[in-house]
Motif scaffolding. Structure first.
Motif, PDB file in Angstrom:
ATOM      1  N   LEU A   1      25.383  44.936 -46.760  1.00  0.00           N
ATOM      2  CA  LEU A   1      24.315  43.985 -46.415  1.00  0.00           C
ATOM      3  C   LEU A   1      23.829  44.267 -44.996  1.00  0.00           C
ATOM      4  O   LEU A   1      24.646  44.365 -44.069  1.00  0.00           O
ATOM      5  CB  LEU A   1      24.818  42.549 -46.496  1.00  0.00           C
ATOM      6  CG  LEU A   1      25.193  42.054 -47.899  1.00  0.00           C
ATOM      7  CD1 LEU A   1      26.678  42.183 -48.130  1.00  0.00           C
ATOM      8  CD2 LEU A   1      24.778  40.614 -48.078  1.00  0.00           C
TER       9      LEU A   1
ATOM     10  N   THR B   1      23.463  41.310 -61.744  1.00  0.00           N
ATOM     11  CA  THR B   1      23.959  42.677 -61.547  1.00  0.00           C
ATOM     12  C   THR B   1      25.300  42.895 -62.260  1.00  0.00           C
ATOM     13  O   THR B   1      25.381  43.634 -63.232  1.00  0.00           O
ATOM     14  CB  THR B   1      24.035  42.973 -60.036  1.00  0.00           C
ATOM     15  OG1 THR B   1      24.458  41.788 -59.345  1.00  0.00           O
ATOM     16  CG2 THR B   1      22.671  43.378 -59.505  1.00  0.00           C
ATOM     17  N   SER B   2      26.344  42.225 -61.805  1.00  0.00           N
ATOM     18  CA  SER B   2      27.668  42.436 -62.427  1.00  0.00           C
ATOM     19  C   SER B   2      27.896  41.525 -63.621  1.00  0.00           C
ATOM     20  O   SER B   2      28.861  41.708 -64.363  1.00  0.00           O
ATOM     21  CB  SER B   2      28.779  42.166 -61.407  1.00  0.00           C
ATOM     22  OG  SER B   2      28.819  40.787 -61.098  1.00  0.00           O
TER      23      SER B   2
ATOM     24  N   TYR C   1      30.307  30.921 -53.573  1.00  0.00           N
ATOM     25  CA  TYR C   1      30.613  31.381 -52.211  1.00  0.00           C
ATOM     26  C   TYR C   1      30.773  30.160 -51.309  1.00  0.00           C
ATOM     27  O   TYR C   1      29.977  29.218 -51.394  1.00  0.00           O
ATOM     28  CB  TYR C   1      29.477  32.218 -51.632  1.00  0.00           C
ATOM     29  CG  TYR C   1      29.142  33.514 -52.326  1.00  0.00           C
ATOM     30  CD1 TYR C   1      29.579  34.741 -51.825  1.00  0.00           C
ATOM     31  CD2 TYR C   1      28.331  33.523 -53.464  1.00  0.00           C
ATOM     32  CE1 TYR C   1      29.216  35.942 -52.436  1.00  0.00           C
ATOM     33  CE2 TYR C   1      27.973  34.720 -54.083  1.00  0.00           C
ATOM     34  CZ  TYR C   1      28.422  35.927 -53.560  1.00  0.00           C
ATOM     35  OH  TYR C   1      28.069  37.098 -54.168  1.00  0.00           O
TER      36      TYR C   1
ATOM     37  N   LEU D   1      25.444  48.094 -54.521  1.00  0.00           N
ATOM     38  CA  LEU D   1      26.726  47.585 -55.028  1.00  0.00           C
ATOM     39  C   LEU D   1      27.456  48.817 -55.545  1.00  0.00           C
ATOM     40  O   LEU D   1      27.017  49.447 -56.514  1.00  0.00           O
ATOM     41  CB  LEU D   1      26.491  46.566 -56.146  1.00  0.00           C
ATOM     42  CG  LEU D   1      25.668  45.337 -55.736  1.00  0.00           C
ATOM     43  CD1 LEU D   1      25.238  44.539 -56.964  1.00  0.00           C
ATOM     44  CD2 LEU D   1      26.463  44.445 -54.790  1.00  0.00           C
TER      45      LEU D   1
ATOM     46  N   ALA E   1      28.744  38.450 -63.262  1.00  0.00           N
ATOM     47  CA  ALA E   1      29.785  37.487 -62.880  1.00  0.00           C
ATOM     48  C   ALA E   1      29.214  36.103 -62.573  1.00  0.00           C
ATOM     49  O   ALA E   1      28.126  35.973 -62.013  1.00  0.00           O
ATOM     50  CB  ALA E   1      30.541  38.004 -61.657  1.00  0.00           C
TER      51      ALA E   1
ATOM     52  N   PHE F   1      19.658  37.799 -57.365  1.00  0.00           N
ATOM     53  CA  PHE F   1      20.978  37.397 -56.866  1.00  0.00           C
ATOM     54  C   PHE F   1      21.629  36.371 -57.789  1.00  0.00           C
ATOM     55  O   PHE F   1      22.849  36.303 -57.877  1.00  0.00           O
ATOM     56  CB  PHE F   1      20.862  36.817 -55.447  1.00  0.00           C
ATOM     57  CG  PHE F   1      20.515  37.847 -54.411  1.00  0.00           C
ATOM     58  CD1 PHE F   1      21.512  38.538 -53.745  1.00  0.00           C
ATOM     59  CD2 PHE F   1      19.191  38.145 -54.114  1.00  0.00           C
ATOM     60  CE1 PHE F   1      21.211  39.508 -52.797  1.00  0.00           C
ATOM     61  CE2 PHE F   1      18.873  39.115 -53.174  1.00  0.00           C
ATOM     62  CZ  PHE F   1      19.885  39.794 -52.509  1.00  0.00           C
TER      63      PHE F   1
ATOM     64  N   HIS G   1      25.474  36.280 -61.242  1.00  0.00           N
ATOM     65  CA  HIS G   1      24.828  37.505 -60.765  1.00  0.00           C
ATOM     66  C   HIS G   1      24.281  38.303 -61.943  1.00  0.00           C
ATOM     67  O   HIS G   1      25.057  38.682 -62.838  1.00  0.00           O
ATOM     68  CB  HIS G   1      25.835  38.391 -60.017  1.00  0.00           C
ATOM     69  CG  HIS G   1      26.270  37.873 -58.683  1.00  0.00           C
ATOM     70  ND1 HIS G   1      25.375  37.611 -57.664  1.00  0.00           N
ATOM     71  CD2 HIS G   1      27.512  37.617 -58.179  1.00  0.00           C
ATOM     72  CE1 HIS G   1      26.061  37.201 -56.593  1.00  0.00           C
ATOM     73  NE2 HIS G   1      27.344  37.184 -56.880  1.00  0.00           N
TER      74      HIS G   1
ATOM     75  N   ILE H   1      20.317  46.691 -50.965  1.00  0.00           N
ATOM     76  CA  ILE H   1      21.753  46.379 -50.989  1.00  0.00           C
ATOM     77  C   ILE H   1      22.402  47.181 -52.117  1.00  0.00           C
ATOM     78  O   ILE H   1      22.190  46.882 -53.296  1.00  0.00           O
ATOM     79  CB  ILE H   1      22.008  44.871 -51.238  1.00  0.00           C
ATOM     80  CG1 ILE H   1      21.369  44.033 -50.140  1.00  0.00           C
ATOM     81  CG2 ILE H   1      23.500  44.599 -51.377  1.00  0.00           C
ATOM     82  CD1 ILE H   1      21.525  42.518 -50.342  1.00  0.00           C
TER      83      ILE H   1
ATOM     84  N   ILE I   1      20.155  45.828 -55.121  1.00  0.00           N
ATOM     85  CA  ILE I   1      19.239  44.686 -55.017  1.00  0.00           C
ATOM     86  C   ILE I   1      18.438  44.947 -53.748  1.00  0.00           C
ATOM     87  O   ILE I   1      19.012  44.880 -52.643  1.00  0.00           O
ATOM     88  CB  ILE I   1      19.989  43.341 -54.914  1.00  0.00           C
ATOM     89  CG1 ILE I   1      21.007  43.183 -56.058  1.00  0.00           C
ATOM     90  CG2 ILE I   1      18.991  42.186 -54.906  1.00  0.00           C
ATOM     91  CD1 ILE I   1      21.902  41.949 -55.930  1.00  0.00           C
TER      92      ILE I   1
ATOM     93  N   HIS J   1      31.687  46.830 -58.836  1.00  0.00           N
ATOM     94  CA  HIS J   1      31.572  47.165 -57.408  1.00  0.00           C
ATOM     95  C   HIS J   1      32.796  46.722 -56.631  1.00  0.00           C
ATOM     96  O   HIS J   1      33.445  45.726 -56.967  1.00  0.00           O
ATOM     97  CB  HIS J   1      30.300  46.598 -56.772  1.00  0.00           C
ATOM     98  CG  HIS J   1      30.204  45.097 -56.803  1.00  0.00           C
ATOM     99  ND1 HIS J   1      29.930  44.397 -57.954  1.00  0.00           N
ATOM    100  CD2 HIS J   1      30.346  44.173 -55.831  1.00  0.00           C
ATOM    101  CE1 HIS J   1      29.894  43.111 -57.681  1.00  0.00           C
ATOM    102  NE2 HIS J   1      30.166  42.934 -56.393  1.00  0.00           N
TER     103      HIS J   1
ATOM    104  N   ALA K   1      29.839  46.088 -51.220  1.00  0.00           N
ATOM    105  CA  ALA K   1      28.396  45.796 -51.168  1.00  0.00           C
ATOM    106  C   ALA K   1      27.988  45.920 -49.710  1.00  0.00           C
ATOM    107  O   ALA K   1      28.724  45.459 -48.826  1.00  0.00           O
ATOM    108  CB  ALA K   1      28.118  44.389 -51.685  1.00  0.00           C
TER     109      ALA K   1
ATOM    110  N   GLU L   1      34.245  34.459 -51.744  1.00  0.00           N
ATOM    111  CA  GLU L   1      33.593  34.354 -53.057  1.00  0.00           C
ATOM    112  C   GLU L   1      34.680  34.299 -54.136  1.00  0.00           C
ATOM    113  O   GLU L   1      35.644  35.067 -54.082  1.00  0.00           O
ATOM    114  CB  GLU L   1      32.706  35.590 -53.303  1.00  0.00           C
ATOM    115  CG  GLU L   1      32.061  35.629 -54.697  1.00  0.00           C
ATOM    116  CD  GLU L   1      31.288  36.937 -54.993  1.00  0.00           C
ATOM    117  OE1 GLU L   1      31.509  37.956 -54.312  1.00  0.00           O
ATOM    118  OE2 GLU L   1      30.461  36.905 -55.930  1.00  0.00           O
TER     119      GLU L   1
HETATM  120  C1  LIG Z   1      25.005  38.702 -52.582  1.00  0.00           C
HETATM  121  C2  LIG Z   1      25.887  39.868 -52.709  1.00  0.00           C
HETATM  122  C3  LIG Z   1      25.518  41.100 -51.996  1.00  0.00           C
HETATM  123  C4  LIG Z   1      26.288  40.143 -54.148  1.00  0.00           C
HETATM  124  C5  LIG Z   1      25.382  40.529 -55.131  1.00  0.00           C
HETATM  125  C6  LIG Z   1      25.831  40.774 -56.429  1.00  0.00           C
HETATM  126  C7  LIG Z   1      27.178  40.628 -56.754  1.00  0.00           C
HETATM  127  C8  LIG Z   1      27.632  40.862 -58.154  1.00  0.00           C
HETATM  128  O1  LIG Z   1      26.867  41.455 -58.915  1.00  0.00           O
HETATM  129  O2  LIG Z   1      28.768  40.460 -58.498  1.00  0.00           O
HETATM  130  C9  LIG Z   1      28.084  40.247 -55.753  1.00  0.00           C
HETATM  131  O3  LIG Z   1      29.394  40.100 -55.980  1.00  0.00           O
HETATM  132  C10 LIG Z   1      27.636  40.003 -54.462  1.00  0.00           C
HETATM  133  O4  LIG Z   1      28.517  39.590 -53.536  1.00  0.00           O
END
Ligand SMILES: CC(C)c1ccc(C(=O)O)c(O)c1O
Ligand SMILES: [Fe+2]
Length: 284
Positions: A185, A228-229, A235, A172, A231, A271, A226, A170, A167, A180, A183, A245
């Motif tokens: 940051l 990305t994953s 948080y 993963l 999920a 995000f 998210h 960032i 992202i 992942h 991650a 989280e």
């Molecule tokens: C905000 C953070 C870096 C982030 C971004 C994406 C995922 C995910 O795809 O599950 C995370 O677990 C994160 O912690």
């Protein structure tokens, strides 16, 4: 190349061990494995512990990763020394404190305390917490970096992590089939940004949202999902400002050879696909 099997534990310093312990049990939903005069060991799955709070500097954070065996640990130590990362070999007392057979400690290029461990203890007793948050286990960490590209190279080229997605800058990164485990940051300091526990269902995420919100625990992002994953997540802030989280439904990367990291833009929709936005103090 160093081969990481999984993340094993985090160790967090705190000036108020009693407060940290009551948060971990009463809010986060961990089980006390053991308390000592200056440390508390907490469980989230079948491991003997996955989080240790110790009496010390709240900025003192360590992440432990499991490696296969002592031979791999020695090879890792030699690789790190050759690359200019001084290595500390854990003494028998330090191994006892971590409940591992052997470990080495070093700092990543940002200065994060990293430990590589062999044979972390499991427990014959199943994890059973007093607050039912639906936790199924400790799963990943967000780590601060002062130079994301440099540290991505360290984790991928030295520690054989693979980038699942990015992202912005960032990464993963995975060390096994889970989407992942690390991650990175960007920040001006080293440290852990967040500690992730997986929960069983989306209901657990939403139940915790209400539970924590009613008790004035600062929610810093979510509930959300998210892209990305995949999920569903929440948080919130714990002792000493640490972000925790909960998430459920993290993808597994089954086609290890065929998976290409996707690049997501550095924008809110990357995000969270439900429109939730992180609070200003989500990261420092
Ligand atoms: C905000 C953070 C870096 C982030 C971004 C994406 C995922 C995910 O795809 O599950 C995370 O677990 C994160 O912690
Ligand atoms: Fe996360």
């Amino acid at each position: 190349m160093i081969e990481l099997k999984d993340v094993s534990y985090v160790r967090l310093g705190t000036r108020d061990l009693d407060d940290a312990l009551s948060f971990a049990t009463g809010y986060l939903g961990l089980e006390v494995a053991e308390t000592a005069r200056n440390a508390a060991y907490l469980r989230s799955d079948d491991r003997a512990h996955t989080l240790c709070y110790f009496d010390g500097d709240p900025e003192d954070h360590t992440v432990g990763f499991e490696v296969e065996d002592e031979e791999n640990l020695q090879l890792a130590a030699a690789t790190l020394e050759r690359l200019g990362h001084p290595v500390h070999a854990g003494t028998p007392e330090e191994c006892d404190l971590r409940k591992v057979k052997a470990f080495i400690g070093f700092r990543d290029p940002t200065g994060n305390h990293i430990e590589l461990v062999v044979r972390p203890e499991r427990s014959g007793k199943r994890y059973f917490a007093t607050r039912d948050a639906g936790i199924t286990g400790f799963s990943h960490i967000g780590l601060y970096t002062t130079d994301p590209s440099r540290d991505e190279r360290f984790w991928t080229e030295v520690c054989n992590a693979k980038v699942s997605d990015r992202i912005g800058d960032i990464p993963l990164m995975r060390v096994n089939e889970i989407h992942h485990t690390i991650a990175l940051l960007a920040s001006d300091r080293a440290g852990i940004q967040h500690v992730n526990h997986q929960v069983q269902t989306s209901d657990d995420v939403m139940r915790s949202y209400n539970f924590l919100h009613e008790r004035n625990v600062p929610i810093v992002f979510g509930p959300g999902r998210h892209p990305t994953s995949g999920a569903r997540f929440l948080y919130f802030k714990g002792p000493d400002g640490m972000v925790f989280e909960y998430s459920v439904g993290v993808d597994a990367i089954e086609d290890e050879e065929g998976h290409n990291p996707r690049q997501f833009g550095f924008e809110p929709s990357s995000f969270c696909k439900w429109g939730s936005k992180p609070a200003a103090d989500f990261r420092r």
